[in-house]
Design a protein around this motif. Structure first.
Motif, PDB file in Angstrom:
ATOM      1  N   SER A  34       2.430  -1.022   1.799  1.00 16.47           N
ATOM      2  CA  SER A  34       1.186   0.339   1.800  1.00 16.47           C
ATOM      3  C   SER A  34       0.744   0.170   0.740  1.00 16.47           C
ATOM      4  CB  SER A  34       1.431   0.759   2.624  1.00 16.47           C
ATOM      5  OG  SER A  34       0.712   1.654   2.860  1.00 16.47           O
ATOM      6  N   VAL A  35       0.003   0.499   0.042  1.00 12.12           N
ATOM      7  CA  VAL A  35      -1.218   0.445  -1.253  1.00 12.12           C
ATOM      8  C   VAL A  35      -2.063   1.729  -0.982  1.00 12.12           C
ATOM      9  CG1 VAL A  35      -1.987  -0.187  -3.133  1.00 12.12           C
ATOM     10  CG2 VAL A  35      -0.652  -1.334  -1.601  1.00 12.12           C
ATOM     11  N   SER A  36      -1.732   3.051  -1.740  1.00 16.84           N
ATOM     12  CA  SER A  36      -2.429   3.774  -1.156  1.00 16.84           C
ATOM     13  C   SER A  36      -3.632   5.039  -2.649  1.00 16.84           C
ATOM     14  CB  SER A  36      -1.796   5.162  -0.295  1.00 16.84           C
ATOM     15  OG  SER A  36      -1.247   5.029  -0.260  1.00 16.84           O
ATOM     16  N   ALA A  38      -6.637   3.372  -1.363  1.00 20.05           N
ATOM     17  CA  ALA A  38      -7.656   1.882  -0.758  1.00 20.05           C
ATOM     18  C   ALA A  38      -8.683   2.540  -2.187  1.00 20.05           C
ATOM     19  CB  ALA A  38      -7.949   1.593   0.137  1.00 20.05           C
ATOM     20  N   VAL A  57       3.057   3.122  -4.044  1.00 16.33           N
ATOM     21  CA  VAL A  57       2.773   1.243  -3.450  1.00 16.33           C
ATOM     22  C   VAL A  57       4.616   1.514  -2.082  1.00 16.33           C
ATOM     23  CG1 VAL A  57       3.958  -1.333  -3.849  1.00 16.33           C
ATOM     24  CG2 VAL A  57       1.945  -0.200  -5.474  1.00 16.33           C
ATOM     25  N   GLN A 110     -10.641  -3.604  -9.755  1.00 14.34           N
ATOM     26  CA  GLN A 110      -9.191  -3.690  -8.964  1.00 14.34           C
ATOM     27  C   GLN A 110      -8.314  -3.598  -9.430  1.00 14.34           C
ATOM     28  OE1 GLN A 110      -9.810  -4.070  -5.417  1.00 14.34           O
ATOM     29  NE2 GLN A 110     -12.024  -4.070  -5.665  1.00 14.34           N
ATOM     30  N   VAL A 112      -4.717  -4.620  -9.009  1.00 13.94           N
ATOM     31  CA  VAL A 112      -4.488  -6.107  -6.973  1.00 13.94           C
ATOM     32  C   VAL A 112      -2.218  -5.915  -7.619  1.00 13.94           C
ATOM     33  CG1 VAL A 112      -4.346  -8.241  -6.444  1.00 13.94           C
ATOM     34  CG2 VAL A 112      -5.891  -7.229  -8.046  1.00 13.94           C
ATOM     35  N   THR A 119       0.595  -9.540   3.130  1.00 16.24           N
ATOM     36  CA  THR A 119      -0.795  -9.268   2.872  1.00 16.24           C
ATOM     37  C   THR A 119      -1.036  -9.640   1.583  1.00 16.24           C
ATOM     38  OG1 THR A 119      -0.390  -6.980   3.111  1.00 16.24           O
ATOM     39  CG2 THR A 119      -1.218  -7.555   5.143  1.00 16.24           C
ATOM     40  N   SER A 120      -0.551 -10.220   0.704  1.00 14.61           N
ATOM     41  CA  SER A 120      -0.725 -10.225  -0.949  1.00 14.61           C
ATOM     42  C   SER A 120      -1.458 -11.247  -1.143  1.00 14.61           C
ATOM     43  CB  SER A 120       0.587 -10.957  -1.151  1.00 14.61           C
ATOM     44  OG  SER A 120       0.653 -10.711  -2.739  1.00 14.61           O
ATOM     45  N   PRO A 121      -2.179 -10.759  -1.640  1.00 13.65           N
ATOM     46  CA  PRO A 121      -2.319 -10.093  -2.849  1.00 13.65           C
ATOM     47  C   PRO A 121      -3.234  -8.463  -2.042  1.00 13.65           C
ATOM     48  CG  PRO A 121      -4.404 -11.249  -3.359  1.00 13.65           C
ATOM     49  CD  PRO A 121      -3.692 -12.091  -2.610  1.00 13.65           C
ATOM     50  N   ASP A 122      -2.716  -7.416  -2.777  1.00 11.49           N
ATOM     51  CA  ASP A 122      -3.512  -6.047  -2.119  1.00 11.49           C
ATOM     52  C   ASP A 122      -3.947  -5.344  -3.056  1.00 11.49           C
ATOM     53  OD1 ASP A 122      -2.076  -5.457   0.723  1.00 11.49           O
ATOM     54  OD2 ASP A 122       0.009  -6.486   0.390  1.00 11.49           O
ATOM     55  N   SER A 123      -5.045  -4.976  -2.412  1.00 10.21           N
ATOM     56  CA  SER A 123      -6.143  -3.994  -3.606  1.00 10.21           C
ATOM     57  C   SER A 123      -6.501  -3.206  -3.998  1.00 10.21           C
ATOM     58  CB  SER A 123      -7.281  -4.790  -5.014  1.00 10.21           C
ATOM     59  OG  SER A 123      -7.681  -5.183  -3.239  1.00 10.21           O
TER      60      SER A 123
END
Length: 181
Positions: A34-36, A38, A57, A110, A112, A119-123
């Motif tokens: 989870s990356v926040s 977005a 992350v 971005q 990244v 789900t990688s890569p996540d940005s």
């Protein structure tokens, strides 16, 4: 429901019967991320100064998350740390993101995150705008003309900011001559 026809043979003889079977699809255990937030916006930032914010992350899967690297692409953005990391399930990593504009105008980029998550890569989408204040005084020069000794004359200077950033005046002074503000 699925039905399987099974035939059994034993010493007594052959027979057949049907049994109901139920199947459920189960996803294999995997690392998840989870990356926040977005989107991370720095708004107007003075040229040649630094604005800083944080991205979180988090390891949210069933297995340990292996981060290979964290990179920034586009604009005058930076991030730390950028090296690999291992996050046990439920743990998080704070990434410091900076914006250091060297020119006036909008920028985007971005952040990244490359990992072993499915789900990688996540940005994270990054935005910011370089702004610069300006100073203009009119009239320039200010002329008082001939003023008799012992008399005074008052005039006005209008100060404007033709720039895109906030102009802050902390004091006003005169230098030389017999002038006062």
């Amino acid at each position: 429901n699925y039905f399987w026809r099974v035939q059994a043979i034993n010493a007594v003889g052959a027979g057949s019967f049907s049994l109901p079977w139920r199947f459920r699809t189960v996803a294999p255990a995997a690392a998840a991320i989870s990356v926040s937030p977005a989107n991370l916006g720095f708004g107007g930032t003075m040229v040649n100064s630094i604005a800083q914010d944080t991205v979180t992350v988090r390891s949210v899967g069933l297995l340990v998350l292996h981060i290979d690297s964290i990179r920034v692409a586009g604009g005058e953005f930076g991030a730390t740390p950028t090296s690999s990391a291992i996050l046990p399930v439920g743990d998080s990593l704070l990434v410091s993101v900076t914006f250091n504009p060297t020119y006036i105008g909008d920028q985007s980029g971005q952040l990244v995150v490359f990992s072993d998550a499915t789900t990688s890569p996540d940005s994270v989408h990054l935005t910011g705008s370089g702004v610069q204040s300006g100073f203009s005084g009119t009239p320039n020069p200010l002329s008082f003309g001939n003023v008799a000794v012992g008399n005074s004359r008052v005039d006005t200077i209008t100060v404007t900011n033709p720039g895109t950033g906030t102009l802050a005046l902390d004091s006003v002074r005169t230098y030389g001559g017999e002038f006062a503000v």
